[in-house]
Design an enzyme around this catalytic site. Structure first.
Site, short mmCIF file in Angstrom:
data_model
loop_
_atom_site.label_atom_id
_atom_site.label_comp_id
_atom_site.label_asym_id
_atom_site.label_seq_id
_atom_site.Cartn_x
_atom_site.Cartn_y
_atom_site.Cartn_z
N GLU A 26 -3.62 7.65 -3.92
CA GLU A 26 -3.34 6.35 -3.33
C GLU A 26 -3.15 5.25 -4.38
OE1 GLU A 26 -5.87 5.08 0.26
OE2 GLU A 26 -6.53 3.71 -1.31
N TYR A 41 0.86 -1.19 0.00
CA TYR A 41 0.00 0.00 0.00
C TYR A 41 0.89 1.24 0.00
CZ TYR A 41 -2.92 3.80 1.60
OH TYR A 41 -3.56 5.01 1.68
#
Ligand code: GDP
Ligand code: MN
Length: 377
Positions: free
Chosen positions: A189, A101
């Site tokens: 993101e 991530y």
């Protein structure tokens, strides 16, 4: 404002972030053409603006045309968290060895921009924050708009070991930071950022939220808006020139001035009530605005009472009163109105309302106590 993965992927690609090749399709024959171009197997990814599409069955790997056609139709029938799938992104299936991530957002408590990374990628970061908080690493920009190379090695080492991967990931982070500032994002993101069988790093998902307050600088972004995901009340309010934010309470608030509107919500809340909305009808005197505001607020069936809180400066209290009376003529008022007016032309306003059987308050304290009491009865 949120945009779809295929749109965010384009922005990342332009910024030099390695993405997986593919294109978006609305019809199955388009999807088949794209798949032929990039080569099977491909991944079909439902484009809905909610997280957890994978878990909801919205992401499928297909190995040939037959499977693609069948799966495409199935996905088109799917509703993910209530949202229908209209567009499907077709991308090359890659051999994923590791999911990471990475993201950038604003830490408002620290008044800083924060880069976040976690070796436990693929799952939503909120989930990791609960179950495995130690896996989340943070790097603060400390007011700068780029990475400070003195502090950087410690951070990047906590996620990547291989020197080539460290370098590639650093470039990706640098470009993500550029995107974040260039487009005035509130979130940028990549989850997951993947390492494939050859050790290459690629963005396998893309998410961007823009700060709409900066849209005056980014006219080109407005057309990316997907209206199905916007609150219809907020959209209408914007068209009518009202600053409106929908909340989930039952006290409708009509206030002039953003500061007073914030203070009004605070006091309603502190008195034990629950505001339905933030609403600033603005400084101008326009009875039409009060009428439009009342119409929007009354659409919410949970509303128990409406508080009109006006501190007349440029706004004239009698214009507000005219708006209220006009609204009473045009719409059925299903809940009580609590009106507090003070300032410019207060006397005229109160007389006008009294003539029509509406009493008013002069202080915010009395008015808020009254409106909260009405929601309890
Ligand atoms: P989200 O669940 O809405 O965040 O959607 P993602 O785009 O992150 O996809 C969810 C999961 O699907 C990823 O974590 C991967 O495990 C898998 N996935 C996504 N893209 C690919 C791909 O190209 N190849 C393979 N094999 N899996 C993928
Ligand atoms: Mn994802």
């Amino acid at each position: 404002m949120k945009i779809h993965e295929y749109q965010a992927t384009e922005i990342f690609k332009k910024a030099g972030i390695p993405v997986i090749s593919g294109r978006v399709a609305t019809e199955v024959y388009d999807a088949a053409l794209i798949a032929d171009e990039i080569g099977y197997p491909v991944v079909l990814k439902s484009q809905v603006l909610v997280g957890g599409r994978g878990k909801a069955g919205g992401i499928k790997v297909v190995k040939d045309k037959h499977e693609l056609e069948k799966t495409f139709q199935e996905l088109k029938k799917l509703k993910i968290k209530g949202y229908p799938v209209e567009k499907i992104l077709v991308v090359k299936a890659i051999d994923i060895k590791k999911e990471i991530y990475i993201g950038i957002t604003i830490d408002s408590a620290k008044d800083d921009v924060v880069l976040i990374a976690s070796a436990a990628g693929g799952v939503e970061i909120e989930e990791t924050a609960k179950t495995n908080p130690d896996a989340i690493k943070k790097f603060y920009l400390q007011g700068e708009k780029e990475i400070d190379h003195h502090r950087w090695p410690v951070f990047i080492r906590s996620i990547f070991e291989d020197p080539a991967q460290k370098e590639a990931a650093t470039k990706i982070f640098q470009n993500l930071v550029k995107v974040f500032f260039e487009y005035d994002c509130s979130i940028a993101e990549i989850n997951p950022l993947v390492i494939d069988g050859k050790g290459q790093i690629l963005a396998a998902d893309a998410k961007i939220n823009f700060d709409e307050n900066a849209f005056f600088r980014h006219e080109e972004l407005v057309k990316l808006r997907d209206l199905r995901y916007e609150n219809p009340d907020e959209l209408e309010a914007k068209e009518k020139g009202l600053s409106f934010v929908k909340l989930d309470g039952n006290v409708g608030c009509i206030v002039n001035g953003a500061g007073l509107a914030m203070a009004t919500m605070d006091i309603v809340k502190l008195t034990g009530g629950s505001p339905d909305n933030f609403l600033d009808v603005g400084g101008s005197s326009n009875p039409e605005k009060v009428l439009n505001a009342l119409k929007i607020i009354l659409r919410n069936k949970n509303i128990k009472a409406i508080l009109i809180n006006i501190f007349g400066g440029i706004t004239r209290c009698d214009d507000i009163a005219k708006g209220i009376l006009e609204a009473k003529k045009q719409i059925t008022m299903t809940v009580p109105l609590v009106v507090r007016l003070t300032g410019t032309n207060e006397k005229e306003a109160k007389e006008l309302l009294a003539k029509n059987g509406l009493s008013t308050y002069s202080t915010m304290r009395e008015a808020v106590d009254k409106v909260v009491e009405l929601t309890k009865s």
